[in-house]
Structures are given as C-alpha cells and as structure tokens.
Design an enzyme around this catalytic site. Sequence first.
Site, PDB file in Angstrom:
ATOM      1  N   ASP A   1       7.257   1.018  -2.479  1.00  0.00           N
ATOM      2  CA  ASP A   1       6.210   1.559  -3.458  1.00  0.00           C
ATOM      3  C   ASP A   1       6.315   1.343  -4.712  1.00  0.00           C
ATOM      4  OD1 ASP A   1       3.976   3.006  -3.969  1.00  0.00           O
ATOM      5  OD2 ASP A   1       4.291   4.853  -2.881  1.00  0.00           O
TER       6      ASP A   1
HETATM    7  C1  NOJ Z   1       1.735   4.260  -5.215  1.00  0.00           C
HETATM    8  C2  NOJ Z   1       1.188   4.876  -3.836  1.00  0.00           C
HETATM    9  O1  NOJ Z   1       2.137   5.874  -3.456  1.00  0.00           O
HETATM   10  C3  NOJ Z   1       0.777   4.187  -2.514  1.00  0.00           C
HETATM   11  O2  NOJ Z   1       0.477   4.818  -1.788  1.00  0.00           O
HETATM   12  C4  NOJ Z   1       0.034   2.845  -3.026  1.00  0.00           C
HETATM   13  O3  NOJ Z   1       0.118   2.075  -1.959  1.00  0.00           O
HETATM   14  C5  NOJ Z   1       0.684   2.139  -4.201  1.00  0.00           C
HETATM   15  N1  NOJ Z   1       0.840   2.815  -5.280  1.00  0.00           N
HETATM   16  C6  NOJ Z   1      -0.115   0.803  -4.354  1.00  0.00           C
HETATM   17  O4  NOJ Z   1      -1.246   1.107  -4.937  1.00  0.00           O
END
Ligand code: NOJ
Length: 751
Positions: free
Chosen positions: A298
């Site tokens: 993430d």
């Molecule tokens: C953070 C989020 O937790 C995740 O779900 C998302 O896919 C990513 N950012 C990318 O935007």
Amino acid sequence: MPQPRLSPLSNFGLTIVSVIVLLAAIFPTQPIRTRGAAAQRSDIERRINALLARMTLAEKLGQLQQLDGHADGRFKDEQPELVRKGLLGSTLNVRGVKNTNDLQRIAVEQSRLKIPMIFGFDVIHGYRTVFPIPLGETASWDPAAVKRAASIAAAESRAAGVHWTFAPMVDIARDARWGRIAEGSGEDPYLGSVMARARVQGFQGTDYSANDKVVACAKHWVAYGAAEAGRDYNTTDVSERTLREVYFPPFKAAVDAGVGTFMSAFNSLNGVPTSANPFTLTDILRGEWKFDGFVVSDYTSVEELIKHGVAADGAEAAQEALNAGVDMEMVSRLYNRHGAELLKQRRLTQQTIDEAVRRILRIKFRLGLFDKPYADEARERAVILSPANVAAAREIAARSIVLLKNEKHVLPLAKSVKSVALIGPLADSQKDMIGSWTGDGRAEDAITLLQGLKSKLPQAKINYAKGCEIGCDRAEGFEEAVRAARESDVVILAVGESAEMSGEAASRTSLDLPGRQLDLVRAVQATGKPTTVVLMNGRPLTINWIAENTPAILETWFAGTQAGNAIADVLFGDVNPGGKLPVTFPRAVGQIPLYYNHFNTGRPPDSNNKYTSKYTDVPWTPLFPFGYGLSYTQFKITNLQLSAPRIPANGKLTVSVDVENVGKRAGDEVVQLYIRDVVASVARPVKELKGFERVRLEPGMKRRVDFALNPEQLGFYNRKLRFVVEPGEIKVMVGPNSQDLIESTFQVVER
Ligand code: NOJ
C-alpha cells in the site's frame, strides 16, 4: 545468494543466446491467447526468462517501482525519463488514453528492453459510471449484480488505458467506526467471500488480456479492518484462528477466482507489520495458497516500517518488505535506492529480486501488454458512461437498497401524489451521491434524489427544503422545512453522512446522524405527515429514535451516479426493494464490535439474570440484525428439510425450504442458511452464514430453494489449527435474516 561469475566468453555466448531467445519470445509465431492455458503459461515463463537474462539490476529494480501520477490523470514530469531508462514499471492514478499511451509509448518504443508499463488505479465501485459503494452493492446479496458492476467498471477502465484496479477490498469489518467499512462487504466471511469472487470475476473475466477487462487486486492483506478502536491504520492483534476463519476467507476466495495481485496493508498484525510479514505474505499466500501473481505495497507502507519501529532506516525497510514478499513498492523508493547495496551486502538475494520481477512480468504478460500495449481513443469515447452502463447503474443501485421499516404500508408512495416535501442536506447533493473512492466519476454526472423525484413525478409539486447542512449546529432552516412538510401530502427526508465521512482516513467515534439532522427529523416528523427517512451513509448508523418514531426507513448507502433515479424507483414502487443488511446496525457505539456470528460466552445474555453478558444501559441486541431487510410484499419460508439425518465427516447434505410470496406484489426474498456446530473441541459461533439465494417471486408463487452443505462449510480449525469436521450435532437455521429462523438438526458421524 551471490551470482556465479561467468567468463567474458561465456558471458558473450549467453548474450547471443538470450537475444535469440528474447526475439523468439517477444515475437511468438502465434498470439498467446489462442493457445491452451498450459502452453500459454509456459510460453510466458519462457518470455520472462528471456527478459530476465537481459535485464540489468537497475532495470529489475525499476520493475519493482510504482509511482503516483497527478490526481487528474496526468503523469508527473520526472516520469518519462525514468520510464525511458527502465527505472519505472508502473504508475497509479495515471489514466485516460492520451496520458497512458504517451507514457506507454516511451516504455515500449524508447526504453532498452521495451517492457510495457502497468497502469493502476482505484476503481472501487465504478470508473466513470459510479455504482453504489461496495457495502451497498453487497447489500443486494446478488453476486450476479455485483459481478456485472465490476465488469462494467473494468470495461470503462481498460477503455481509459487503466490495466489494473486496486479492488476488491475484501477486508472484513466488524467495527462501523472504521470508515473503510464502506469499501468492503461488511462483517461476514461467507458473504465477503462470495462477493470477493464475484468482483474478481467481474473485473478480470476469464482472460484479462481482453480489451474490456483489468487485473484485480485483493486488499488489504491482511486484517486491516480489525484496526483497534476503529481508527484507521491502527494496530491489529488477531489470533491465527480468527485470521483463518474470519479475515482470510475472502482473500482465499479471491485467489481461487484467479486474482492477479494482492496489496499488503498498512497495519501491524500481532506485532509484525503486514507489509513485512513473511507469515502472511509468503507462508500463507505463496506456500499454502500457491498464489503466483504479485504483491504491491500500500502507499508508502514500505517506508512506514520505520515508523512502525521494525526498521531502523530505509535500507532495512526495503530489506524486510522485499524479503517478506512485497514485490512492488508503491510510492516510496526504497527498493530502488537501496536494492544494489542490499544485494552487495547479501541482505537480499538475486533470486529474491528476480522472483519479484518475474511475478510482475507474469501479470504484464497475462494482461497482454507486450502484444497490445496501447488503448484506443475511439473506444474510450464509446464505452465510458454509455447509456447501457448508466442504465445498469440505476438497476444495481435499486437492488442495493434496504427497506428497514414500513409501518402501515407508507411505502410505496402513490405516483398520483399531488405534492411531496423533499427535505434534508442530502436531498440535492450530487457530490455525496457517488460516495468515497469515485474513480473518474464526476459529481456532475450524478442524479440527486431531487432530480430523481422531478423526473418520476413530472406533474407533482416538489417542495424542496434543505433544512440544514450535514454537520450543522444551527436550526435556522428548520422552519422552512416544517413549512414545506405542512404544505405537502407526504414527506421524504434525506439525511445521513457526507461522502467524506466514510472511506479512507474517515473514522468516527459516533455513529449518530452528524450535526443537528436528528433535530430536523424530529421537527418535520412532528407535523404528522407520513414521513419516509431516506438514509445515505457509508456505515451503519445509530438511528434509534428514527427507528422508533418514523414510519418508513430506506437505507440507500451512497448509491452512485444514478442514486436519485434508483431511490425514486423504490419509493414509488417501480422497484420492490429486496436488499438486506451486510452488517449489523448497533443501538449504541459502545456495543461495538457487534456482529451476528459471535461466540456464546458461558453466560449468554438473559434479562432475568444480572450476572450474564450484557449492558446496564442499552440492550445487548442490535437495532437491526445482519441479513435484515423488508419488502413491499410478504414472504413465508417453511418446510425445512434435510436430505439425511446423519452424514459422515466427509459427506454432503442438502438443505431445502419452500419460499412463498404471500403478499400482493412481485418481489425478492433473500433466503439465508446458517449453521451452528453445537458441541465441538473449540467453541463455535452461535450461527454462521453458509449459503443464500436472492429469489424473485410473483404474488402467490412458491419455490423450493436448495443449499448444499459440504465439508468445507462444516469444518473449522481445531485446537491444533487443523481444519476438521468433527462428529456431533449441527443445527441448521434458515430464514429471511439472521434472527427470524426456522431450525432443524443433523448429526455428523464417525465412519
Ligand atoms: C491507500 C489505500 O489504503 C489503498 O486502498 C489504495 O489502493 C492506495 N492508497 C492507492 O490509492
């Protein structure tokens, strides 16, 4: 492992061989998709080997890097040069054919090895045509509808140059304070698994190289939804049994459905951050489940290992994440910065790096990017927000709506009504209709309830009054709202949360209606007009007063681009609501976590006995139970039968019931099957969902519904954490929700 050293001659020989292999691999004589699956797979592995043999360490680390684009879809200034040098393999948020093709052209025409980029984006519940938030979609209890929404989202995404969605989010959430409950399928591992499968199938189809499919990403691996106190990104501490029985199953379902990628999460799990956790990333995912796609971190979760306190610096963070099994690093650049030095110091092996590159290239090949790297502008224009997609959004939104209360048949409202008061801060708010994570969705595409009512009732007078803002602390607008109610035959009150109150980084400590909205409801209700409350929200809300005092309540979540039309369809009876809650609605935030598949305790709640498991101030029961939802017609579920009174531990059984529409309208009932293992070597939940079917019936019609129960559904993890089916009594319960159930039992016997 250090690389064996080669003599200059053997190096030269290898280079010639690898060029030949590379050419043959990159330009195969037959297109990949026309051959058998096994041949296709070995073809891909051959092409990967050919590339790996030619890649420098920097190019390999480049494939492991993903960087963010601009929010509007453009790539950032530094990115073309990084791509040209082979130092960047992927972006997120870069989208739109013009942007993606421009960057792709550099990768495919100007970089040394011509490896295409993979463009990722958060397509969570629609690309431009926005469907209900995932929690809402799940409330349809209709995997076919959910699959269809994902499939349309995939077609629009791919048409816009996006190859990869960071969805489905399959985190189980038992705590409504956590804002990301909106993005998942609620509290139940079985329902969550069915929806995970449906979404992966919808996004990927059977071959995600197709020009209307994308590769999916199961996230956030794992237990992210168990955040302590419901505070986003917070610590989690979950036993291995609960991981295996509650948090893992939807991820396993995604793997079984062929999901191509996983995202490692932000949270630490039992002391080890999930983006550096070899147990979950390697032992379970690769070892037990044989997942052969890749894992992306993430956003900056690799770098965050430092703040978690398990890495002293960037080098250690990269070492831990890559060794644990995170293949691609999103946004932070520690693999790139420290990869070479870590390799030199033998803190990383060449094999680990190659394996990560291999997994990423594998997905790029499966996406067909080497053969067809570009998207087509004409297709982008034709597919996105097409009338068919918009029509599907309306239909699916209506299927996700849950009727929570309907006293004296207030609903459906008659289309002949002369005047309607539409009141509330959400009655005409386009931006809130599409919820959080809106992809490329635009507020201006969204139909509000006010617009929906106007087109449903062209002849009626709509008296609209906002009443107050979502978070208001003043009552100035109440008077106008009360006047509008008095002047109208019926009242519709649109209240709830703003879109930003749920989703990422949107935890709340209160589940009440924000601001003074409840006071507005009270003031309007006091007019005595027949009132329907239309809730718009991303999580369960504590709406005790409304549940007690207003005659009709519709839970509509954030229903997407076509929200207003879909809600109007339901309010005026063109659609008979059939959705059910995918999550328990508590009475008070202090009851949380409150979920239907809990354990019994040694002192189950008993109102006649003080020393039992309950509260002194609030009942222990939910306001609305999991699986709950009404219809404009009535159903009867009867005649529960089992195909055998006893089965061996490896046996199967069929559970059957009759479901009958005993009311006056056609409608849908979701027949739900629960079981309980009454006595086992470890305590088992009081009930567990094991099957369901949404059935449509004309008035007076009756249908037999069958459910298969097999060892996979009857088993659990014993004291040694082995999956077993134990002999003993199994209680079977069937009904329209998790509370109103008819029962029977059977025995599992030793053979
Ligand atoms: C953070 C989020 O937790 C995740 O779900 C998302 O896919 C990513 N950012 C990318 O935007």
